[in-house]
Design a protein around this motif. Structure first.
Motif, PDB file in Angstrom:
ATOM      1  N   LYS A   1       8.960  40.182 -49.910  1.00 56.64           N
ATOM      2  CA  LYS A   1       8.686  41.169 -50.971  1.00 56.64           C
ATOM      3  C   LYS A   1       7.895  40.567 -52.137  1.00 56.64           C
ATOM      4  CE  LYS A   1      12.992  42.104 -51.668  1.00 56.64           C
ATOM      5  NZ  LYS A   1      13.515  41.347 -50.518  1.00 56.64           N
ATOM      6  N   THR A   2       8.438  39.489 -52.708  1.00 48.60           N
ATOM      7  CA  THR A   2       7.844  38.949 -53.923  1.00 48.60           C
ATOM      8  C   THR A   2       6.421  38.438 -53.650  1.00 48.60           C
ATOM      9  OG1 THR A   2      10.075  38.360 -54.602  1.00 48.60           O
ATOM     10  CG2 THR A   2       8.277  37.386 -55.855  1.00 48.60           C
ATOM     11  N   THR A   3       6.264  37.775 -52.515  1.00 45.09           N
ATOM     12  CA  THR A   3       4.935  37.295 -52.118  1.00 45.09           C
ATOM     13  C   THR A   3       3.974  38.470 -51.956  1.00 45.09           C
ATOM     14  OG1 THR A   3       6.118  35.608 -50.859  1.00 45.09           O
ATOM     15  CG2 THR A   3       3.769  35.821 -50.429  1.00 45.09           C
TER      16      THR A   3
ATOM     17  N   GLY B   1      12.389  43.314 -60.911  1.00 54.90           N
ATOM     18  CA  GLY B   1      13.560  44.139 -60.611  1.00 54.90           C
ATOM     19  C   GLY B   1      14.573  43.488 -59.678  1.00 54.90           C
ATOM     20  N   ASP B   2      14.241  42.320 -59.141  1.00 55.05           N
ATOM     21  CA  ASP B   2      15.261  41.567 -58.408  1.00 55.05           C
ATOM     22  C   ASP B   2      15.960  40.691 -59.428  1.00 55.05           C
ATOM     23  OD1 ASP B   2      16.868  39.920 -56.938  1.00 55.05           O
ATOM     24  OD2 ASP B   2      15.331  39.258 -55.527  1.00 55.05           O
ATOM     25  N   THR B   3      17.055  41.222 -59.971  1.00 56.78           N
ATOM     26  CA  THR B   3      17.773  40.522 -61.046  1.00 56.78           C
ATOM     27  C   THR B   3      18.978  39.761 -60.509  1.00 56.78           C
ATOM     28  OG1 THR B   3      19.140  42.468 -61.471  1.00 56.78           O
ATOM     29  CG2 THR B   3      17.108  42.283 -62.727  1.00 56.78           C
TER      30      THR B   3
ATOM     31  N   ASP C   1      12.185  33.922 -61.729  1.00 56.66           N
ATOM     32  CA  ASP C   1      11.239  32.815 -61.954  1.00 56.66           C
ATOM     33  C   ASP C   1      10.085  32.849 -60.964  1.00 56.66           C
ATOM     34  OD1 ASP C   1      12.788  31.967 -64.011  1.00 56.66           O
ATOM     35  OD2 ASP C   1      13.860  30.425 -62.858  1.00 56.66           O
ATOM     36  N   GLN C   2      10.402  33.211 -59.737  1.00 52.29           N
ATOM     37  CA  GLN C   2       9.364  33.257 -58.689  1.00 52.29           C
ATOM     38  C   GLN C   2       8.277  34.275 -59.060  1.00 52.29           C
ATOM     39  OE1 GLN C   2      10.793  34.580 -54.882  1.00 52.29           O
ATOM     40  NE2 GLN C   2       8.926  33.989 -53.806  1.00 52.29           N
ATOM     41  N   LEU C   3       8.711  35.447 -59.529  1.00 47.34           N
ATOM     42  CA  LEU C   3       7.726  36.472 -59.906  1.00 47.34           C
ATOM     43  C   LEU C   3       6.953  36.033 -61.157  1.00 47.34           C
ATOM     44  CD1 LEU C   3       6.840  39.246 -58.782  1.00 47.34           C
ATOM     45  CD2 LEU C   3       8.124  40.281 -60.653  1.00 47.34           C
TER      46      LEU C   3
ATOM     47  N   ALA D   1       6.913  46.838 -58.710  1.00 52.25           N
ATOM     48  CA  ALA D   1       8.272  46.409 -59.038  1.00 52.25           C
ATOM     49  C   ALA D   1       8.973  45.755 -57.856  1.00 52.25           C
ATOM     50  CB  ALA D   1       9.084  47.609 -59.527  1.00 52.25           C
ATOM     51  N   ASP D   2       9.603  44.640 -58.144  1.00 61.06           N
ATOM     52  CA  ASP D   2      10.403  43.900 -57.174  1.00 61.06           C
ATOM     53  C   ASP D   2      11.827  44.472 -57.169  1.00 61.06           C
ATOM     54  OD1 ASP D   2      10.890  41.944 -55.322  1.00 61.06           O
ATOM     55  OD2 ASP D   2      10.656  40.240 -56.694  1.00 61.06           O
ATOM     56  N   THR D   3      12.530  44.284 -56.074  1.00 65.98           N
ATOM     57  CA  THR D   3      13.941  44.669 -56.008  1.00 65.98           C
ATOM     58  C   THR D   3      14.706  43.596 -55.237  1.00 65.98           C
ATOM     59  OG1 THR D   3      13.590  45.899 -53.947  1.00 65.98           O
ATOM     60  CG2 THR D   3      13.518  47.176 -55.991  1.00 65.98           C
TER      61      THR D   3
HETATM   62 MG   LIG Z   1      11.947  37.978 -53.760  1.00 65.84          MG
END
Ligand SMILES: [Mg+2]
Ligand SMILES: Nc1nc2c(ncn2[C@@H]2O[C@H](COP(=O)(O)OP(=O)(O)O)[C@@H](O)[C@H]2O)c(=O)[nH]1
Length: 289
Positions: free
Chosen positions: A100-102, A124-126, A133-135, A176-178
């Motif tokens: 996802k994040t990539t 949004g991935d909390t 940090d990755q995002l 948005a990330d989750t």
């Molecule tokens: Mg991720």
């Protein structure tokens, strides 16, 4: 080593000289081994029975060309275009580790290149500090704004903030990330529905797109993930990642044909540029090679 692809398996099947009913049964097994899924495999082999009759096909080429048309017709290409005048919110969903994040970073780069947009990324991935940090790291590398809060904070609130922040700076695209993990399935579904509701209420004048990321190497598990997420929030488009590291990827056939979900992009590596707009013809060509 990668497992043999459908094309290779078909070749082996023809060298076995199986014909008639044996052919169709072996053929269905090949499709299922290729992650096409039982329902789609049966549909495909029934079409072949209609075309080639009880004796079965005479050559591999005959089957290949029939399959190209057949599988191509079962799959849908997503409309990846965005209207640069209008706000688009892309919510990226999927289980942990699928990419996802990539993919968010890759899509941000793609939409910036294609439309000159400056996407706002939303952490949004909390669930874990590392996910935020990755995002943030992708945001630094790509020079993009990342809206984030503390680990453990409410993802709906983070995404809400991101939309406000984008509106304030007149940025037209929010990605948005989750988190794809929860203590259990029911919790995950509830959490996703909550996020979905918040965005939907905030997105009345925007294009709101829910994209599910599926790892091509996970086989039919990917199909079950698609069912779960689609049932929970209604998925609009699919991204198939790690297509570079697998001879499979057949799961996209069952997701697209059985759930009716269109495929938007294919991830082909870890670099930002390793994202391709999905093209059915190319995909089927590779699947059968
Ligand atoms: Mg991720
Ligand atoms: N080979 C390859 N690796 C990928 C691809 N997409 C993501 N990855 C890798 O998969 C791992 C998990 O990705 P990540 O974005 O953190 O997944 P998330 O947990 O869903 O956010 C990372 O090591 C990525 O570099 C792809 O298309 N090809």
């Amino acid at each position: 080593m990668a497992k043999p692809g459908l094309g290779e398996r078909l070749k082996n099947l023809f060298s076995k000289n199986s014909s008639g009913e044996d052919f169709y049964e072996d053929f269905e097994d090949i499709l299922i081994e290729g992650d096409i899924g039982a329902a789609a495999a049966i549909e495909i082999s029934e079409h072949l029975r209609e075309t080639f009759g009880r004796k079965g096909p005479e050559s591999r080429e005959q089957v290949s060309s029939e399959l190209k048309t057949l599988i191509g017709g079962m799959m849908n290409e997503a409309d990846t275009a965005v209207d640069p005048e209008k706000t688009t919110i892309i919510l990226v969903l999927g289980v942990n580790g699928v990419g996802k994040t990539t993919t968010i970073a890759k899509m941000a780069e793609y939409y910036r290149g294609k439309y000159g947009l400056e996407p706002v990324l939303s952490a949004g991935d909390t669930f874990r500090a590392a996910a935020i940090d990755q995002l943030k790291l992708h945001g630094e590398r790509l020079n993009l704004k990342v809206v984030h809060q503390q680990p453990g904070s409410d993802p709906g609130a983070v995404i809400y903030d991101s939309i406000e922040s984008a509106n304030a700076r007149n940025a037209k695209l929010i990605i948005a990330d989750t988190a794809g993990r929860m203590h259990n399935k029911a919790n995950l579904v509830k959490e996703l529905q909550k996020i979905d509701k918040i965005i939907a209420s905030k997105a009345s004048n925007a294009e709101y797109r829910k994209i599910l990321v599926i790892d091509a190497t996970t086989g039919q598990n990917g199909f079950r993930q698609a069912e779960l997420f689609h049932e929970a929030v209604g998925i609009d488009q699919i991204v198939l990642t790690k297509y570079d590291s697998s001879a499979k990827g057949g799961v996209a056939v069952s997701i697209s044909s059985k759930l009716g979900l269109p495929i938007a992009f294919i991830g082909t590596g870890e670099k930002y540029s390793d994202l391709k707009v999905f093209n059915t013809e190319e995909y089927v060509e590779k699947l059968l090679s």
